[in-house]
Design an enzyme around this catalytic site. Structure first.
Site, PDB file in Angstrom:
ATOM      1  N   GLY A  40       0.987  -1.321   0.168  1.00 17.77           N
ATOM      2  CA  GLY A  40       0.155  -0.019  -0.088  1.00 17.77           C
ATOM      3  C   GLY A  40       0.833   1.315  -0.110  1.00 17.77           C
ATOM      4  O   GLY A  40       1.606   1.636   0.997  1.00 17.77           O
ATOM      5  N   ALA A  41       0.825   2.261  -1.009  1.00 17.12           N
ATOM      6  CA  ALA A  41       1.685   3.199  -1.065  1.00 17.12           C
ATOM      7  C   ALA A  41       2.076   3.939   0.081  1.00 17.12           C
ATOM      8  O   ALA A  41       2.691   4.298   0.388  1.00 17.12           O
ATOM      9  CB  ALA A  41       1.016   4.081  -2.253  1.00 17.12           C
TER      10      ALA A  41
ATOM     11  N   ARG B 142      -3.071   5.349 -11.073  1.00 13.68           N
ATOM     12  CA  ARG B 142      -3.305   3.814 -11.343  1.00 13.68           C
ATOM     13  C   ARG B 142      -4.565   3.835 -12.363  1.00 13.68           C
ATOM     14  O   ARG B 142      -5.594   3.985 -12.244  1.00 13.68           O
ATOM     15  CB  ARG B 142      -3.864   3.283 -10.199  1.00 13.68           C
ATOM     16  CG  ARG B 142      -2.762   3.213  -9.212  1.00 13.68           C
ATOM     17  CD  ARG B 142      -1.707   2.008  -9.219  1.00 13.68           C
ATOM     18  NE  ARG B 142      -0.719   1.925  -8.143  1.00 13.68           N
ATOM     19  CZ  ARG B 142       0.530   2.501  -8.069  1.00 13.68           C
ATOM     20  NH1 ARG B 142       0.686   3.483  -8.963  1.00 13.68           N
ATOM     21  NH2 ARG B 142       1.164   2.353  -7.071  1.00 13.68           N
TER      22      ARG B 142
ATOM     23  N   GLY C 231      18.075  10.057 -10.940  1.00 15.64           N
ATOM     24  CA  GLY C 231      17.817  10.863  -9.802  1.00 15.64           C
ATOM     25  C   GLY C 231      16.536  11.354  -9.993  1.00 15.64           C
ATOM     26  O   GLY C 231      15.483  10.894  -9.869  1.00 15.64           O
TER      27      GLY C 231
ATOM     28  N   GLY D 294       9.300   4.308  -5.576  1.00 13.68           N
ATOM     29  CA  GLY D 294       8.727   5.675  -5.359  1.00 13.68           C
ATOM     30  C   GLY D 294       8.063   5.848  -3.959  1.00 13.68           C
ATOM     31  O   GLY D 294       8.577   7.120  -3.633  1.00 13.68           O
ATOM     32  N   ASP D 295       7.750   4.960  -3.354  1.00 16.53           N
ATOM     33  CA  ASP D 295       7.120   5.036  -1.855  1.00 16.53           C
ATOM     34  C   ASP D 295       8.386   5.556  -1.114  1.00 16.53           C
ATOM     35  O   ASP D 295       8.342   6.149  -0.115  1.00 16.53           O
ATOM     36  CB  ASP D 295       6.367   3.800  -1.405  1.00 16.53           C
ATOM     37  CG  ASP D 295       5.207   3.552  -2.342  1.00 16.53           C
ATOM     38  OD1 ASP D 295       4.643   4.629  -2.766  1.00 16.53           O
ATOM     39  OD2 ASP D 295       4.874   2.599  -2.390  1.00 16.53           O
TER      40      ASP D 295
ATOM     41  N   GLY E 238       7.230  -0.035  -5.093  1.00 25.70           N
ATOM     42  CA  GLY E 238       7.734   0.357  -3.535  1.00 25.70           C
ATOM     43  C   GLY E 238       8.850   1.364  -3.867  1.00 25.70           C
ATOM     44  O   GLY E 238       8.852   2.145  -2.744  1.00 25.70           O
TER      45      GLY E 238
ATOM     46  N   TYR F 266      -7.450  -6.642  -6.375  1.00 24.55           N
ATOM     47  CA  TYR F 266      -8.722  -7.014  -5.837  1.00 24.55           C
ATOM     48  C   TYR F 266      -9.300  -6.071  -4.569  1.00 24.55           C
ATOM     49  O   TYR F 266      -9.380  -6.402  -3.419  1.00 24.55           O
ATOM     50  CB  TYR F 266      -8.909  -8.472  -5.550  1.00 24.55           C
ATOM     51  CG  TYR F 266      -8.480  -9.390  -6.945  1.00 24.55           C
ATOM     52  CD1 TYR F 266      -9.482  -9.862  -7.630  1.00 24.55           C
ATOM     53  CD2 TYR F 266      -7.163  -9.591  -7.040  1.00 24.55           C
ATOM     54  CE1 TYR F 266      -9.289 -10.624  -8.928  1.00 24.55           C
ATOM     55  CE2 TYR F 266      -7.037 -10.423  -8.208  1.00 24.55           C
ATOM     56  CZ  TYR F 266      -7.742 -11.006  -9.018  1.00 24.55           C
ATOM     57  OH  TYR F 266      -7.440 -11.486 -10.029  1.00 24.55           O
TER      58      TYR F 266
END
Length: 316
Positions: free
Chosen positions: A34-35, A168, A230, A257-258, A255, A105
């Site tokens: 989950g971001a 998304r 970068g 980017g998170d 993940g 889902y």
């Protein structure tokens, strides 16, 4: 009270034990994804006090997620358990090359039923930064209204707001995403898009063009992720390229980017300059792609220092 608060949905993540088509998989490894909770966990591992606001099903998967995130040192006191709707699930298909294919889902999930009245204004008002993404506004009308309500609470109490668009297209059209996300960005202090997302938001693949478009929005601070290059900082002082950190082998990009957002927000809360925060964000994102899993590659402060060459790693 936490310095950083994130708000969003977390799902149970099921990954096949082998590389190949998902339809052929019979054995899965369980984790979570989950971001917003990825950012919370990432910042907590670096030493930031973090809270995560969400809604889970009152079911075994919800219990697992809650215990796992709480075990990372994240405050989960504002997470609600819903007995009527389930915790969402996602599957990751691992390929030999390229990004994993992810199946969600989450329609009718407990989080999609979250509403503005579920927010605790006194809790949000005492944070230094509220971090949101473009995922929650796409899940349902009530979750979109909740995100906007959280933003207004933050603005009312002068809490800084961070937005990662996390587009998304399985959840909404680019036209709807563009309208909502650019509107949310205009209300934020830190805008953390990836280059592909900027290409979508501004309908151009010309880097110079979207840089001009971002500058025209007069946002306080945009940090655009550029992958292995970068990132680019765009603020009142102009545009600056912050070099990335090379890695020997990319294992899993989901993940990263998170992790970037977690590193950036942690550094900002520590009082570092935007440019130094962007450098740390690059390092956390790069470190994440070397490990399989959404949260498994998020480093502790010690691991980050070793990755950045600040301290030596002692293997034996």
């Amino acid at each position: 009270m936490p310095d950083l608060i994130t708000l969003g949905e977390t799902m149970v993540l099921l990954t096949p034990s082998f590389q190949g088509p998902l339809e052929e998989a019979s054995l899965f490894l369980r984790s979570l994804g989950g971001a917003e909770s990825n950012v919370a966990i990432g910042a907590a591992r670096l030493g930031t006090s973090v809270g995560w606001v969400s809604r889970l099903g009152k079911d075994p998967f919800g219990s697992y997620i809650l215990k796992r995130i709480r075990g990372e040192g994240v405050d989960t006191s504002r997470v609600q358990l819903d007995p009527s709707y389930p915790t969402a699930v996602m599957f990751k298909e691992i390929k030999a090359k390229g990004n994993p294919h992810v199946y969600f889902y989450r329609k009718g999930s407990a989080f999609s039923r979250i509403k503005p009245d579920d927010l605790d204004e006194s809790y949000l008002s005492q944070a230094r930064i509220l971090h949101i993404t473009g995922i929650a506004p796409a899940l349902s009308q009530s979750s979109r209204e909740t995100i906007y309500a959280a933003v207004e609470i933050a603005r009312k109490h002068r809490v800084k707001i961070s937005l990662d668009p996390n587009i998304r297209l399985k959840l909404w059209s680019i036209e709807e995403a563009r309208e909502v996300l650019l509107d949310l960005a205009s209300r934020c202090d830190y805008f953390l898009p990836g280059e592909e997302e900027l290409n979508l938001l501004f309908a151009t693949t010309d880097r110079q063009e979207w840089m001009k478009r971002v500058q025209a929005m007069n946002l306080p601070c945009t940090v655009a992720k550029l992958g292995e290059e970068g990132c680019m900082v765009i603020d009142g002082n102009g545009c600056r390229a912050i070099p990335g950190f090379p890695v020997d082998q990319v294992v899993d990009t989901v993940g990263a980017g998170d992790g970037f957002a977690a590193g950036f927000l942690h550094a900002v809360i520590q009082g570092l300059s935007v440019d130094e925060a962007a450098r740390i964000a690059n390092a956390v994102g790069a470190r994440c792609v070397t490990v399989m899993g959404d949260v498994e590659g998020l480093p502790t402060r010690e691991e980050l220092d070793q990755f950045m060459g600040r301290t030596a790693q002692i293997d034996r």
